[in-house]
Design a protein around this motif. Structure first.
Motif, short mmCIF file in Angstrom:
data_model
loop_
_atom_site.label_atom_id
_atom_site.label_comp_id
_atom_site.label_asym_id
_atom_site.label_seq_id
_atom_site.Cartn_x
_atom_site.Cartn_y
_atom_site.Cartn_z
N GLU A 194 0.82 -1.21 0.00
CA GLU A 194 0.00 0.00 0.00
C GLU A 194 0.86 1.27 0.00
O GLU A 194 0.57 2.23 -0.71
CB GLU A 194 -0.92 -0.01 1.22
CG GLU A 194 -1.97 1.06 1.19
CD GLU A 194 -2.97 0.92 2.31
OE1 GLU A 194 -3.81 1.82 2.44
OE2 GLU A 194 -2.92 -0.08 3.05
N LEU A 208 2.20 1.78 -3.50
CA LEU A 208 1.20 2.21 -4.48
C LEU A 208 0.77 3.66 -4.28
O LEU A 208 0.40 4.33 -5.24
CB LEU A 208 -0.03 1.31 -4.40
CG LEU A 208 0.15 -0.11 -4.92
CD1 LEU A 208 -1.11 -0.91 -4.69
CD2 LEU A 208 0.51 -0.11 -6.38
N ARG A 214 2.91 5.94 -6.31
CA ARG A 214 2.94 5.66 -7.74
C ARG A 214 1.74 6.25 -8.48
O ARG A 214 1.85 6.61 -9.66
CB ARG A 214 2.96 4.14 -7.93
CG ARG A 214 3.09 3.72 -9.34
CD ARG A 214 3.25 2.23 -9.44
NE ARG A 214 3.27 1.82 -10.83
CZ ARG A 214 3.08 0.61 -11.23
NH1 ARG A 214 2.88 -0.33 -10.37
NH2 ARG A 214 3.12 0.32 -12.50
N TYR A 223 -5.43 2.17 -9.45
CA TYR A 223 -5.18 2.22 -8.01
C TYR A 223 -6.32 1.52 -7.25
O TYR A 223 -6.07 0.77 -6.31
CB TYR A 223 -5.05 3.67 -7.56
CG TYR A 223 -4.82 3.81 -6.08
CD1 TYR A 223 -3.60 3.47 -5.51
CD2 TYR A 223 -5.81 4.29 -5.24
CE1 TYR A 223 -3.37 3.60 -4.16
CE2 TYR A 223 -5.60 4.43 -3.88
CZ TYR A 223 -4.38 4.08 -3.35
OH TYR A 223 -4.17 4.21 -2.01
N SER A 271 -5.89 -2.18 -7.60
CA SER A 271 -4.76 -2.60 -6.78
C SER A 271 -5.15 -2.66 -5.31
O SER A 271 -4.77 -3.58 -4.58
CB SER A 271 -3.58 -1.66 -6.95
OG SER A 271 -3.18 -1.60 -8.30
#
Length: 97
Positions: free
Chosen positions: A42, A45, A48, A67, A70
């Motif tokens: 987490e 991400l 990103r 996102y 994910s």
């Protein structure tokens, strides 16, 4: 005390573990490792998929959708790690191929 150190102490103290006791210790270890792994993913991400100045609205919508997908995977990973008897979550689409 972490689940790993409890499990290590239980395995090295010289007496055999009962199956139920070993199962509880392994479940605690799986839950702890799963939570740490999900937290690590987490954090990776979150940086990103931030909006940048170069992103168009369409590009940011794609980033946001990626996102979200994910994060659903990470949420399923957390649930799998916390489950007493792990089972895989059901598939989200109805594709048969």
């Amino acid at each position: 005390m972490s689940a790993y150190s409890i499990l290590h102490r239980a395995l090295t103290r010289g007496r055999p573990l009962r199956p139920a006791e070993a199962e509880q210790l392994l479940a605690a270890l799986r839950a702890e490792n799963g939570a740490e792994f999900a937290d690590l993913l987490e954090r990776g991400l979150s940086d990103r998929f931030r909006r940048t100045d170069a992103d168009t609205n369409a590009a940011f919508r794609k980033k946001r959708a990626t996102y979200g997908a994910s994060m659903r995977v990470i949420s399923a990973l957390r649930a799998l790690a916390q489950a007493p008897r792990p089972t895989l979550p059901t598939q989200r689409n109805r594709s048969t191929s």
